[in-house]
Scaffold this motif. Structure first.
Motif, PDB file in Angstrom:
ATOM      1  N   LEU A 311       0.875  -1.164   0.000  1.00 46.23           N
ATOM      2  CA  LEU A 311       0.000   0.000   0.000  1.00 46.23           C
ATOM      3  C   LEU A 311       0.915   1.217   0.000  1.00 46.23           C
ATOM      4  CD1 LEU A 311      -2.578   1.639   0.193  1.00 46.23           C
ATOM      5  CD2 LEU A 311      -2.649   1.143   2.647  1.00 46.23           C
ATOM      6  N   LEU A 312       0.817   2.032  -1.035  1.00 45.76           N
ATOM      7  CA  LEU A 312       1.721   3.158  -1.235  1.00 45.76           C
ATOM      8  C   LEU A 312       0.957   4.473  -1.191  1.00 45.76           C
ATOM      9  CD1 LEU A 312       3.472   1.723  -4.431  1.00 45.76           C
ATOM     10  CD2 LEU A 312       4.346   1.565  -2.117  1.00 45.76           C
ATOM     11  N   PHE A 313       1.629   5.488  -0.697  1.00 49.70           N
ATOM     12  CA  PHE A 313       1.098   6.847  -0.753  1.00 49.70           C
ATOM     13  C   PHE A 313       2.185   7.760  -1.303  1.00 49.70           C
ATOM     14  CE2 PHE A 313      -1.254   4.806   2.717  1.00 49.70           C
ATOM     15  CZ  PHE A 313      -2.565   5.057   2.319  1.00 49.70           C
ATOM     16  N   TYR A 314       1.814   8.554  -2.301  1.00 47.49           N
ATOM     17  CA  TYR A 314       2.703   9.561  -2.867  1.00 47.49           C
ATOM     18  C   TYR A 314       2.187  10.916  -2.393  1.00 47.49           C
ATOM     19  CZ  TYR A 314       3.369   5.568  -6.015  1.00 47.49           C
ATOM     20  OH  TYR A 314       3.584   4.315  -6.532  1.00 47.49           O
ATOM     21  N   LEU A 315       3.029  11.647  -1.677  1.00 44.21           N
ATOM     22  CA  LEU A 315       2.597  12.891  -1.045  1.00 44.21           C
ATOM     23  C   LEU A 315       3.477  14.062  -1.466  1.00 44.21           C
ATOM     24  CD1 LEU A 315       2.092  11.610   2.631  1.00 44.21           C
ATOM     25  CD2 LEU A 315       0.384  11.700   0.800  1.00 44.21           C
ATOM     26  N   TYR A 416      -0.606  17.449  -2.490  1.00 44.97           N
ATOM     27  CA  TYR A 416      -0.896  16.391  -3.459  1.00 44.97           C
ATOM     28  C   TYR A 416      -0.866  15.046  -2.739  1.00 44.97           C
ATOM     29  CZ  TYR A 416      -0.881  13.138  -7.282  1.00 44.97           C
ATOM     30  OH  TYR A 416      -1.228  12.098  -8.109  1.00 44.97           O
ATOM     31  N   LYS A 417      -1.803  14.185  -3.073  1.00 45.63           N
ATOM     32  CA  LYS A 417      -1.880  12.854  -2.450  1.00 45.63           C
ATOM     33  C   LYS A 417      -2.425  11.851  -3.458  1.00 45.63           C
ATOM     34  CE  LYS A 417      -4.711  10.354   0.942  1.00 45.63           C
ATOM     35  NZ  LYS A 417      -5.860  10.534   1.855  1.00 45.63           N
ATOM     36  N   ARG A 418      -1.752  10.717  -3.545  1.00 41.86           N
ATOM     37  CA  ARG A 418      -2.218   9.615  -4.392  1.00 41.86           C
ATOM     38  C   ARG A 418      -1.904   8.309  -3.688  1.00 41.86           C
ATOM     39  NH1 ARG A 418       0.050   8.138 -10.516  1.00 41.86           N
ATOM     40  NH2 ARG A 418      -1.146   6.193 -10.796  1.00 41.86           N
ATOM     41  N   SER A 419      -2.839   7.375  -3.715  1.00 38.77           N
ATOM     42  CA  SER A 419      -2.597   6.046  -3.142  1.00 38.77           C
ATOM     43  C   SER A 419      -2.485   5.019  -4.264  1.00 38.77           C
ATOM     44  CB  SER A 419      -3.722   5.650  -2.182  1.00 38.77           C
ATOM     45  OG  SER A 419      -4.953   5.532  -2.871  1.00 38.77           O
ATOM     46  N   TYR A 420      -1.900   3.858  -3.911  1.00 41.52           N
ATOM     47  CA  TYR A 420      -1.649   2.819  -4.916  1.00 41.52           C
ATOM     48  C   TYR A 420      -1.565   1.487  -4.183  1.00 41.52           C
ATOM     49  CZ  TYR A 420       0.239   1.189  -9.436  1.00 41.52           C
ATOM     50  OH  TYR A 420       0.433   0.573 -10.658  1.00 41.52           O
ATOM     51  N   ALA A 421      -2.324   0.485  -4.630  1.00 39.72           N
ATOM     52  CA  ALA A 421      -2.305  -0.820  -3.956  1.00 39.72           C
ATOM     53  C   ALA A 421      -2.725  -1.924  -4.930  1.00 39.72           C
ATOM     54  CB  ALA A 421      -3.197  -0.793  -2.710  1.00 39.72           C
ATOM     55  N   HIS A 422      -3.222  -3.021  -4.391  1.00 40.79           N
ATOM     56  CA  HIS A 422      -3.495  -4.236  -5.157  1.00 40.79           C
ATOM     57  C   HIS A 422      -4.189  -3.984  -6.499  1.00 40.79           C
ATOM     58  CE1 HIS A 422      -3.214  -5.343  -0.910  1.00 40.79           C
ATOM     59  NE2 HIS A 422      -2.894  -6.581  -1.270  1.00 40.79           N
ATOM     60  N   GLN A 423      -5.308  -3.257  -6.445  1.00 41.94           N
ATOM     61  CA  GLN A 423      -6.090  -3.048  -7.655  1.00 41.94           C
ATOM     62  C   GLN A 423      -5.271  -2.336  -8.732  1.00 41.94           C
ATOM     63  OE1 GLN A 423      -9.033  -4.290  -8.305  1.00 41.94           O
ATOM     64  NE2 GLN A 423      -9.241  -5.192  -6.256  1.00 41.94           N
ATOM     65  N   ASP A 424      -4.403  -1.430  -8.303  1.00 41.61           N
ATOM     66  CA  ASP A 424      -3.566  -0.701  -9.255  1.00 41.61           C
ATOM     67  C   ASP A 424      -2.486  -1.600  -9.843  1.00 41.61           C
ATOM     68  OD1 ASP A 424      -4.720   2.059  -8.764  1.00 41.61           O
ATOM     69  OD2 ASP A 424      -4.063   1.531  -6.744  1.00 41.61           O
ATOM     70  N   PHE A 425      -1.874  -2.449  -9.011  1.00 40.85           N
ATOM     71  CA  PHE A 425      -0.875  -3.383  -9.522  1.00 40.85           C
ATOM     72  C   PHE A 425      -1.496  -4.327 -10.557  1.00 40.85           C
ATOM     73  CE2 PHE A 425       1.432  -2.294  -5.567  1.00 40.85           C
ATOM     74  CZ  PHE A 425       2.673  -2.026  -6.112  1.00 40.85           C
ATOM     75  N   MET A 426      -2.727  -4.750 -10.299  1.00 41.34           N
ATOM     76  CA  MET A 426      -3.398  -5.636 -11.252  1.00 41.34           C
ATOM     77  C   MET A 426      -3.778  -4.894 -12.522  1.00 41.34           C
ATOM     78  SD  MET A 426      -5.689  -8.262  -8.931  1.00 41.34           S
ATOM     79  CE  MET A 426      -6.316  -7.114  -7.709  1.00 41.34           C
ATOM     80  N   SER A 427      -4.292  -3.692 -12.372  1.00 38.29           N
ATOM     81  CA  SER A 427      -4.723  -2.914 -13.530  1.00 38.29           C
ATOM     82  C   SER A 427      -3.550  -2.494 -14.413  1.00 38.29           C
ATOM     83  CB  SER A 427      -5.492  -1.673 -13.056  1.00 38.29           C
ATOM     84  OG  SER A 427      -5.802  -0.831 -14.140  1.00 38.29           O
ATOM     85  N   ASP A 428      -2.482  -2.013 -13.786  1.00 40.84           N
ATOM     86  CA  ASP A 428      -1.351  -1.475 -14.553  1.00 40.84           C
ATOM     87  C   ASP A 428      -0.410  -2.548 -15.060  1.00 40.84           C
ATOM     88  OD1 ASP A 428      -2.351   1.035 -14.137  1.00 40.84           O
ATOM     89  OD2 ASP A 428      -0.860   1.636 -12.647  1.00 40.84           O
TER      90      ASP A 428
END
Length: 494
Positions: A311-315, A416-428
């Motif tokens: 689970l990632l957060f870009y801040l 600025y805030k963006r999250s990234y996790a399982h669904q994103d790894f599968m989609s991308d």
């Protein structure tokens, strides 16, 4: 050479292993075309920009600089031809509690002094440990990882058996490290690099003390401009070798005739090939092949021990955070509980450890003046239900701890805030079960016991990357591409 130039190789995926394989094959004289699903190269090492911030999306640690030297050196180049490296000092910080923070020195003597402060005699024990680890690094990096692991006979030699025993392939890192140190703090520090291999130390072969050797003796580095500068350099080198890259082009299937892939299918049509190298997710490529041509069943894949997801957060933060170093490991919670929730009883962690990277501490180009670029990561089990509610819950957990550590309000300064996790790894990336790192490096998933880099039912399809040999991580992916390129070349020369 003219005959070879007529041979066309399609590489699926422009991650590290795909670019590596493509460049090596182009160097050998083949016509190489890389098809990439996304809009830019890099795979998990892609980059995005927002509001003056430059965010590396994935890998953030530059270890084993000799592997990068070896890679570029194979083509008569050096990393410095493409990017500038800076050695970090301290290498990273480990936060054991709000009052106990360890800055890991860049120099060996400083590390030995640090170890001695926690345990009498630990500096001499570290020397003994590193002497053994140096042998493992030399044999492992110069021999083991370069083996394609296609046949058991590759490993049938008295010398190799002796090497395997000396490298502690058959014992765990957990037991090995406790022969040298007793301090719980030192054990935490020494077990940390093993986390990059995707398994707990009890299940990781002791041969991987070579990771400690690399970290302690070679240091932690950073390519100025961001980790994506490595990708930019690799793509530039590939294009110098006349590799063609086509982006926004997803492979959707294969045209197979007489156990031979005649062409790959895309939304834009068929692209013919003499050979195909899949740097995309291995399991996903197998699904495209269907039951008749895949190497492994769904049952096989379900039994694999996967490395964690994340689970990632870009801040983007509108002020500086002077308490943070470039790399910050929050080991202020019980890792045995967190690891249980990753590997034994997969679930969202109750009280996770986490990692915070602030590359703007080193590199002013990745954030606007007076701002901080922060990347937060929680390792989590793959194949979990991933919802916005879960993400927001953990975001506030991390921010509570980060603010307590930094001694100031941070949330109000987030622009600025963006999250990234399982669904994103599968989609991308079509990542199997939403994993972030690939296949865990357990004893029974090492070398010949990993998924084969050669399709066993088709005569011209190979695999490369983190789900095959030698394993997950940026340096192994570079090696994986070079190894598969040699196997493809041998096949095409028959």
């Amino acid at each position: 050479m003219d005959r070879m130039k007529k041979k066309k190789v399609i590489v699926i995926g422009a991650g590290f292993s795909g670019i590596s394989a493509a460049t090596a094959l182009a160097e050998k004289g083949y016509d190489v075309h890389v098809l990439e699903k996304n809009a830019e190269p890099g795979g998990r090492a892609r980059v995005f920009r927002e509001g003056g911030f430059v965010f590396d999306m994935g890998p953030s640690w530059y270890w084993m600089p000799d592997i990068f030297e070896t890679y570029f050196g194979k083509f008569g180049k050096k990393p410095s031809d493409y990017y500038e490296l800076k050695r970090l000092d301290p290498s990273y910080s480990v936060i054991l509690s709000e009052s106990e923070v360890i800055d890991i020195p860049a120099d060996l003597e400083g590390i030995k002094t640090l170890f001695e402060s926690y345990e009498e005699g630990a500096s001499s024990q570290l020397d003994k440990f590193l002497k053994q680890a140096a042998y493992k690094y030399r044999v492992g990096i110069q021999d083991f990882v370069w083996r394609p692991s296609v046949k058991f006979t590759e490993f049938l030699s008295v010398k190799l058996l002796i090497d395997a025993i000396r490298m502690d392939v058959f014992s765990s890192f957990y037991k090995h490290i406790r022969k040298f140190f007793k301090s719980s703090t030192l054990l935490k520090l020494m077990e940390f690099p093993i986390l990059f291999l995707g398994a707990i130390s009890q299940n990781t072969p002791a041969m991987y003390s070579l990771m400690n050797f690399a970290e302690i003796t070679m240091g932690t580095w950073y390519p100025m401009g961001g980790m994506h500068q490595i990708v930019n350099g690799m793509v530039a080198l590939a294009e110098e070798k006349h590799v063609k890259f086509t982006y926004n082009t997803e492979v959707t299937g294969f045209e197979i005739v007489n156990k031979h892939v005649r062409a790959v299918k895309t939304a834009k049509g068929l692209i013919e090939a003499d050979m195909v190298v899949a740097s995309a997710d291995y399991h996903w490529v197998e699904k495209l092949l269907g039951d008749d041509f895949r190497n492994y069943s769904e049952e096989y894949w379900d039994k694999r021990v996967m490395a964690p997801s994340s689970l990632l957060f870009y801040l983007g933060i509108s002020k500086r955070l002077p308490k943070l170093k470039h790399h910050n490991l929050f080991f202020d919670r019980d890792f045995s509980v967190h690891s249980h929730e990753i590997y034994t009883d997969p679930s969202w962690p109750s009280d996770p450890l986490f990692y915070a990277s602030a590359p703007s501490v080193t590199d002013p180009s990745v954030a606007p003046e007076g701002c901080e670029n922060v990347f937060l990561l929680i390792p989590v089990a793959p194949d979990l239900e991933d919802t916005d509610v879960q993400r927001e819950k953990y975001f506030h957990q991390l921010m509570d701890r980060l603010e307590a550590y930094c001694g100031e309000n941070i949330r109000d300064s987030i622009v600025y805030k963006r999250s990234y996790a399982h669904q994103d790894f599968m989609s991308d990336y079509h990542a199997f079960k939403g994993n972030a790192y690939g296949l865990a490096n357990t004893l029974f998933q090492t070398a010949i016991l990993k998924p084969s880099l050669k399709n066993k039912k088709l005569d011209n399809l190979y695999y490369t990357g983190q789900l095959t040999v030698p394993g997950p991580g940026v340096p192994p992916s570079l090696i994986s591409g070079l190894v598969v390129a040699n196997e493809v070349d041998k096949s095409l020369r028959k």
